[in-house]
Design a protein around this motif. Structure first.
Motif, PDB file in Angstrom:
ATOM      1  N   THR A   1       0.836  -1.261   0.046  1.00  5.00           N
ATOM      2  CA  THR A   1      -0.189  -0.029   0.004  1.00  5.00           C
ATOM      3  C   THR A   1       0.701   1.354  -0.032  1.00  5.00           C
ATOM      4  O   THR A   1       0.294   2.519  -0.042  1.00  5.00           O
ATOM      5  CB  THR A   1      -1.016   0.058   1.170  1.00  5.00           C
ATOM      6  N   ALA A   2       2.183   1.101  -0.167  1.00  9.14           N
ATOM      7  CA  ALA A   2       3.101   2.286  -0.050  1.00  9.14           C
ATOM      8  C   ALA A   2       2.681   3.209  -1.252  1.00  9.14           C
ATOM      9  O   ALA A   2       2.604   2.456  -2.285  1.00  9.14           O
ATOM     10  CB  ALA A   2       4.463   1.699  -0.212  1.00  9.14           C
ATOM     11  N   LYS A   3       2.831   4.598  -1.130  1.00  3.84           N
ATOM     12  CA  LYS A   3       2.595   5.448  -2.278  1.00  3.84           C
ATOM     13  C   LYS A   3       4.265   5.674  -2.548  1.00  3.84           C
ATOM     14  O   LYS A   3       4.658   6.525  -1.659  1.00  3.84           O
ATOM     15  CB  LYS A   3       1.555   6.577  -1.783  1.00  3.84           C
ATOM     16  N   PRO A   4       4.742   6.077  -4.023  1.00  2.00           N
ATOM     17  CA  PRO A   4       6.061   6.316  -4.151  1.00  2.00           C
ATOM     18  C   PRO A   4       6.007   7.984  -3.933  1.00  2.00           C
ATOM     19  O   PRO A   4       7.148   8.320  -3.598  1.00  2.00           O
ATOM     20  CB  PRO A   4       5.680   6.319  -5.616  1.00  2.00           C
ATOM     21  N   GLU A   5       5.146   8.515  -3.938  1.00  2.00           N
ATOM     22  CA  GLU A   5       5.205  10.021  -3.667  1.00  2.00           C
ATOM     23  C   GLU A   5       5.415  10.422  -2.322  1.00  2.00           C
ATOM     24  O   GLU A   5       5.678  11.303  -1.851  1.00  2.00           O
ATOM     25  CB  GLU A   5       3.737  11.077  -4.362  1.00  2.00           C
TER      26      GLU A   5
ATOM     27  N   SER B   1      -0.085 -18.412   8.269  1.00  2.00           N
ATOM     28  CA  SER B   1       0.223 -17.119   8.180  1.00  2.00           C
ATOM     29  C   SER B   1       1.069 -16.748   7.102  1.00  2.00           C
ATOM     30  O   SER B   1       0.698 -15.862   6.357  1.00  2.00           O
ATOM     31  CB  SER B   1       0.995 -16.891   9.668  1.00  2.00           C
ATOM     32  N   LEU B   2       1.921 -17.668   6.754  1.00  2.00           N
ATOM     33  CA  LEU B   2       2.961 -17.225   5.618  1.00  2.00           C
ATOM     34  C   LEU B   2       2.185 -17.207   4.132  1.00  2.00           C
ATOM     35  O   LEU B   2       2.448 -16.691   3.500  1.00  2.00           O
ATOM     36  CB  LEU B   2       4.347 -18.097   5.727  1.00  2.00           C
ATOM     37  N   ALA B   3       1.382 -18.391   4.462  1.00  2.00           N
ATOM     38  CA  ALA B   3       0.623 -18.613   2.887  1.00  2.00           C
ATOM     39  C   ALA B   3      -0.243 -17.475   2.755  1.00  2.00           C
ATOM     40  O   ALA B   3      -0.387 -17.155   1.743  1.00  2.00           O
ATOM     41  CB  ALA B   3      -0.137 -20.061   3.020  1.00  2.00           C
ATOM     42  N   ARG B   4      -0.916 -17.049   3.561  1.00  2.00           N
ATOM     43  CA  ARG B   4      -1.712 -15.916   3.620  1.00  2.00           C
ATOM     44  C   ARG B   4      -1.014 -14.706   3.105  1.00  2.00           C
ATOM     45  O   ARG B   4      -1.470 -13.793   2.354  1.00  2.00           O
ATOM     46  CB  ARG B   4      -2.456 -15.728   4.983  1.00  2.00           C
ATOM     47  N   HIS B   5       0.340 -14.525   3.717  1.00  2.00           N
ATOM     48  CA  HIS B   5       1.127 -13.190   3.351  1.00  2.00           C
ATOM     49  C   HIS B   5       1.465 -13.209   1.750  1.00  2.00           C
ATOM     50  O   HIS B   5       1.205 -12.323   1.192  1.00  2.00           O
ATOM     51  CB  HIS B   5       2.199 -12.983   4.144  1.00  2.00           C
ATOM     52  N   VAL B   6       1.692 -14.496   1.377  1.00  2.00           N
ATOM     53  CA  VAL B   6       2.198 -14.631   0.097  1.00  2.00           C
ATOM     54  C   VAL B   6       0.765 -14.510  -0.908  1.00  2.00           C
ATOM     55  O   VAL B   6       0.756 -13.739  -1.770  1.00  2.00           O
ATOM     56  CB  VAL B   6       2.599 -16.158  -0.266  1.00  2.00           C
ATOM     57  N   GLY B   7      -0.181 -15.018  -0.348  1.00  2.00           N
ATOM     58  CA  GLY B   7      -1.462 -14.826  -0.937  1.00  2.00           C
ATOM     59  C   GLY B   7      -2.036 -13.641  -1.292  1.00  2.00           C
ATOM     60  O   GLY B   7      -2.597 -13.271  -2.461  1.00  2.00           O
ATOM     61  N   GLU B   8      -1.825 -12.731  -0.341  1.00  2.00           N
ATOM     62  CA  GLU B   8      -1.843 -11.187  -0.176  1.00  2.00           C
ATOM     63  C   GLU B   8      -1.286 -10.335  -1.181  1.00  2.00           C
ATOM     64  O   GLU B   8      -1.401  -9.331  -1.534  1.00  2.00           O
ATOM     65  CB  GLU B   8      -2.026 -10.567   1.045  1.00  2.00           C
ATOM     66  N   GLY B   9       0.133 -11.038  -1.642  1.00  2.00           N
ATOM     67  CA  GLY B   9       0.912 -10.263  -2.860  1.00  2.00           C
ATOM     68  C   GLY B   9       2.144  -9.981  -2.436  1.00  2.00           C
ATOM     69  O   GLY B   9       3.179  -9.746  -3.536  1.00  2.00           O
TER      70      GLY B   9
ATOM     71  N   ARG C   1       7.106  -6.988 -10.170  1.00  2.00           N
ATOM     72  CA  ARG C   1       6.181  -6.244 -10.953  1.00  2.00           C
ATOM     73  C   ARG C   1       5.995  -4.680 -10.397  1.00  2.00           C
ATOM     74  O   ARG C   1       5.484  -3.999 -11.030  1.00  2.00           O
ATOM     75  CB  ARG C   1       4.782  -6.953 -10.660  1.00  2.00           C
ATOM     76  N   THR C   2       6.548  -4.483  -9.164  1.00  2.00           N
ATOM     77  CA  THR C   2       6.159  -3.271  -8.604  1.00  2.00           C
ATOM     78  C   THR C   2       7.263  -2.217  -8.013  1.00  2.00           C
ATOM     79  O   THR C   2       7.337  -1.042  -7.937  1.00  2.00           O
ATOM     80  CB  THR C   2       5.121  -3.290  -7.428  1.00  2.00           C
ATOM     81  N   ALA C   3       8.458  -2.797  -7.817  1.00  2.00           N
ATOM     82  CA  ALA C   3       9.643  -2.162  -7.351  1.00  2.00           C
ATOM     83  C   ALA C   3      10.196  -1.120  -7.882  1.00  2.00           C
ATOM     84  O   ALA C   3      10.673  -0.093  -7.577  1.00  2.00           O
ATOM     85  CB  ALA C   3      10.666  -3.347  -7.054  1.00  2.00           C
ATOM     86  N   ALA C   4       9.903  -1.106  -9.322  1.00  2.00           N
ATOM     87  CA  ALA C   4      10.587   0.063  -9.963  1.00  2.00           C
ATOM     88  C   ALA C   4      10.131   1.401  -9.702  1.00  2.00           C
ATOM     89  O   ALA C   4      10.877   2.387  -9.802  1.00  2.00           O
ATOM     90  CB  ALA C   4      10.528  -0.355 -11.491  1.00  2.00           C
ATOM     91  N   VAL C   5       8.828   1.387  -9.268  1.00  2.00           N
ATOM     92  CA  VAL C   5       8.432   2.759  -9.236  1.00  2.00           C
ATOM     93  C   VAL C   5       8.912   3.383  -7.735  1.00  2.00           C
ATOM     94  O   VAL C   5       8.819   4.555  -7.681  1.00  2.00           O
ATOM     95  CB  VAL C   5       6.688   2.974  -8.870  1.00  2.00           C
TER      96      VAL C   5
END
Length: 242
Positions: free
Chosen positions: A101-105, A132-140, A148-152
């Protein structure tokens, strides 16, 4: 009260976290990757847990500022204590921040994002931790999501580094191509000779004007034929382990 896990320049208290320090975090934090960082680099440790990778980064990169993000209350409590008790405290900044949920700005860009991300491997963890870990992975939060997302969140010449199961590398390379990354550095980690278990990977953005840049590949075997820690493993961690 649990005894701390003592390293050469700091100690790790892990009384409240469910995910205690393991070999993966040590290997990632001690990795002397070739990619160069600015003298006053900004480093982000995603899912810091006890804070061990952040502390290892602060030890290696003396001029860096290291941000550590974590969502688990117990891990945050341990990381806060570990940071405060270390000589690297001025360089370490802990946030209760969900990467997803982090916002790059809201943040200046980083020169390195590093993570020991959760991945689900059947049969390794006790049932409650597996769920617990499976839920964390499932959440993304996973190696795939980082690609897919780190570049921003990265500076133009920034890099993404993480550890993941060796079997997932072909899949991750496909996602990387789709997401505009090139695999810059690869360490294949063997538990014993001829038994690949993990990979350390460092990814840089694909830039058309860069031309061909060869990938830097190495290997590390953790145990010898008798199951004892290998000389290469001891050398890998010599700056950190007592």
């Amino acid at each position: 009260m649990d005894k701390p896990f003592n390293l050469k320049q700091f100690a790790i208290h892990q009384e409240h976290t469910a995910q205690r320090v393991g070999t993966d975090a040590l290997l990632l934090g001690a990795w002397s990757f070739v990619h160069s960082l600015p003298e006053q680099a900004r480093i982000l440790d995603v899912g810091t847990g006890t804070g061990i990778v952040s502390l290892m980064m602060a030890q290696r990169f003396a001029g860096a500022q290291v941000e550590a993000w974590e969502v688990d209350a117990g891990a945050l409590k341990d990381a806060e204590r570990n940071f405060a008790l270390s000589s690297f405290a001025p360089s370490l900044h802990l946030h209760s921040q969900d990467y997803l949920t982090a916002k790059p700005e809201d943040y200046p860009t980083f020169d390195l994002i590093i993570s020991n991300p959760p991945y689900y491997t059947e049969g390794i963890l006790p049932e409650d931790a597996r769920l617990s870990l499976a839920r964390h992975v499932g959440e993304g939060l996973s190696p795939e999501m980082l690609l897919r997302t780190a570049a921003v969140l990265l500076a133009p010449r920034g890099a993404l580094a993480f550890i993941s199961p060796a079997a997932s590398l072909p899949h991750l390379r496909r996602i990387a191509v789709e997401s505009g990354w090139r695999l810059s550095e690869l360490v294949t980690i063997y538990s014993k000779p001829h038994e690949p278990k993990r990979t350390l990977t460092l990814w840089c953005r694909l830039v058309a004007t860069d031309g061909y840049i060869p990938m830097h590949c190495t290997e590390l075997t953790l145990q010898d034929e008798l199951g004892a820690p290998s000389a290469a493993y001891r050398l890998w961690l010599q700056d950190y382990l007592l």
